[in-house]
Every structure is written in C-alpha cells, then in structure tokens.
Design a protein around this motif. Structure first.
Motif: not given
Length: 335
Positions: A152-176
C-alpha cells in the motif's frame, strides 16, 4: 455487497458452482399471501441485484441451494443488475408480498444509494420486509500485476507521483468497492480516474487486460485470482486480517480509521405475512449454521451473519447514517 448505471435488464447466465449447479432461471412466481403452514408450496424467486460471477452471486447461490434443501422447494436465483443494485432492489420492492419473491438487500442499494443516487425508485426504510442478514465480507484492494507496487505505501507513492495517470475500476457507482476507493483517495490525497462497470466480474476482466490498473472488490470475487497470481492483493478493508488470507494486511495498518465491511441480507417487499417472515428467518438461521456453507463462506473471505428481522432493519438505518457521512467526507458525487 455490491455496480454501474445502464439500461435495466435481466441477466440469466448460469454460474455452475458446485453446490448450486442445479439452480436454473424461472419466471417470477405470483400468488396469494401465504402462511407458515402452506409456504412454500412452489418455487421461490430470489433476485440478486448484481450480475452473475460477482461475490453476491457466488454467496447467494450457495445460500439458496441450502434454503432449497431446507424448504423443500427450489430457491431460484435471478440476476437483475443495474444502477448500483437499485434496479433489482426496485424489482423486489414492487413484487407481490406473498413470500415467493425475495432477494438480496445489499449495502450498496439499501445503505449507500439513499445518499449518493437521486430519485431512488423505492424507500429503503418503508418498501421492504427485512428478514435476516446473510453475510459480511471485507473488500480487497488489488492491482494489475504490471503495476510496480507491491505494498500500500508503494502504491500511494506511485499514484502521488503521477496524479490522474492511473484509473480504477469498480463494481458500480455507489457500491462499497467504489466508496472504498473514494475513502482511499481522500485519506491518502490521491487523484485517480473512476471507471464504473455493471458488476465486479467485467471490471476484473478489464483489470486483467490492463485497461484499469487497480480496484477494490468484495473479497470472494477476487481471492481466487489473487491466490493464482493473476492479480496482486495489497490489503483488506476489515478492521482485522481475514482468516481466509491472514498474510494480507489491513488498510488500517497503513491508514488508521480505514474500515468498510460489505454485507448482504434477505429482504422481500413490504407486507409479507408475519408467519412467513418467521419461517424464512428460521430457515435462514438453519442454513447459515450448516457446516459446509460456513466453510465455503470462510474460504472465500465471508462470514455468516444471522439477525432477527427488527435487528436487520435497525442495522440498515445505522449504516445509512454512517455512509452519508463517508460520502460527504469523501466528496463522492453522482456522475
């Protein structure tokens, strides 16, 4: 437990899954109000508000298979997905109150949707008969194997270095799973693009293909893929580590206060006769005490969860209040 907006439709693709392999789709049963003595006299339809292949489908079919054995009539699973589970939830609310059309009451459609989706076609507090909880399950944070982050710390560091570069999927808007990522973004100060899907299964396919790079999903949906090395699991959203995978840390170990537990319950339309509700509650308790069912749930990261009808109704109300605050803090908005 927990998907995206789209045209309402009924999906009837079979999920051949061990104990539940004999289940097949059928029409919605119609009839007169039943009593404890004559119910059920014909098959009972159980509406799963999410698509086949998702965690809710796997757990629902095992539960319904056991209920079929206990009740002496088949509990038939029908998948009606769309709009974060609200399409199927509305179908349950609008069914005859005779005990022959029941379904999944999910965290997404009964506790989250009231605060995040406008113009719900049902009132979560008034339009349902609350019968019992069925399961509780954590969400799991995982990433595509090509993503260079193993913690998780490595992921946070990666995402902070490239804001907006990566995308996340979900099972739908408003789901847990969606709100789990929104909480992750808010607590860690991240900028990630959301791509909602009509359930966890299609989102997983795109993550495996690299079209999205990370996501949360209900643990039973993804634990097998993680064990097989198809994806990299980083953390669970429960307060404690899961017995199914104790080697996976919790989000709270890195971000204090990060806890979201998904849940699924048995509900029907408002007005089901009390004797039928009592019978359903008793059968559900017996089903959830079954050693084989409990073992299957636990192996997939879920725990059985029986409640009295009144307890379930009170729990739902408390969860709606909790997620209203989570949604406000995370800044989640309807697209």
């Amino acid at each position: 437990m927990d998907q995206a907006r789209g045209n309402p439709r009924i999906t009837r693709r079979p999920l051949l899954l061990g104990m539940a392999a004999s289940l097949s789709a059928s029409g919605v049963a119609r009839g007169q109000s039943g009593t404890a003595s004559d119910w059920p006299s014909r098959p009972v339809v159980y509406i799963n508000v999410f698509p086949p292949g998702a965690a809710t489908d796997i757990l629902s079919r095992i539960y319904c298979d056991r209920m079929s054995q206990l009740a002496g009539q088949q509990f038939v699973v029908e998948n009606r997905s769309g709009a974060g589970g609200t399409v199927g939830q509305a179908a349950i609310a609008q069914a005859p109150a005779d005990g022959y059309t029941l379904g999944l009451g999910s965290i997404a459609s009964l506790a989250i949707a009231p605060s995040i989706l406008p113009d719900l076609p049902y009132d979560p507090a008034r339009d349902f008969t609350f019968i019992s909880g069925i399961w509780k399950v954590p969400n799991l944070l995982f990433v595509n194997n090509d993503l260079p982050a193993r913690t998780v710390p490595e992921l946070i560091d990666l995402l902070k270095k490239s804001p907006g570069k990566y995308t996340y999927g979900s099972s739908g808007f408003g789901t847990s799973p969606h709100l789990s990522m929104e909480m992750f973004k808010q607590k860690a100060g991240l900028e990630i693009l959301h791509v909602p899907y009509r359930g966890g299964a299609p989102a997983m396919l795109d993550l495996l293909a690299g079209r999205v790079q990370l996501m949360f999903d209900n643990m039973p949906t993804v634990i097998s893929a993680a064990r097989e090395g198809k994806v990299r699991a980083l953390a669970v959203t429960s307060a404690e580590r899961s017995k199914a995978a104790p080697e996976i840390p919790t989000m709270t170990e890195f971000l204090p206060g990060f806890e979201i537990t998904s849940w699924g319950s048995l509900v029907g339309p408002a007005g089901i006769p009390a004797p039928v509700v009592e019978r359903l509650s008793s059968l559900t308790r017996q089903a959830l005490e079954n050693a084989e069912l409990r073992r299957f749930f636990e192996e997939n990261g879920a725990t059985t969860w029986w409640t009295k009808p009144k307890e379930l109704a009170q729990f739902r109300t408390a969860q709606e209040k909790l997620f209203a605050e989570v949604i406000r803090t995370a800044g989640a908005k309807v697209p």
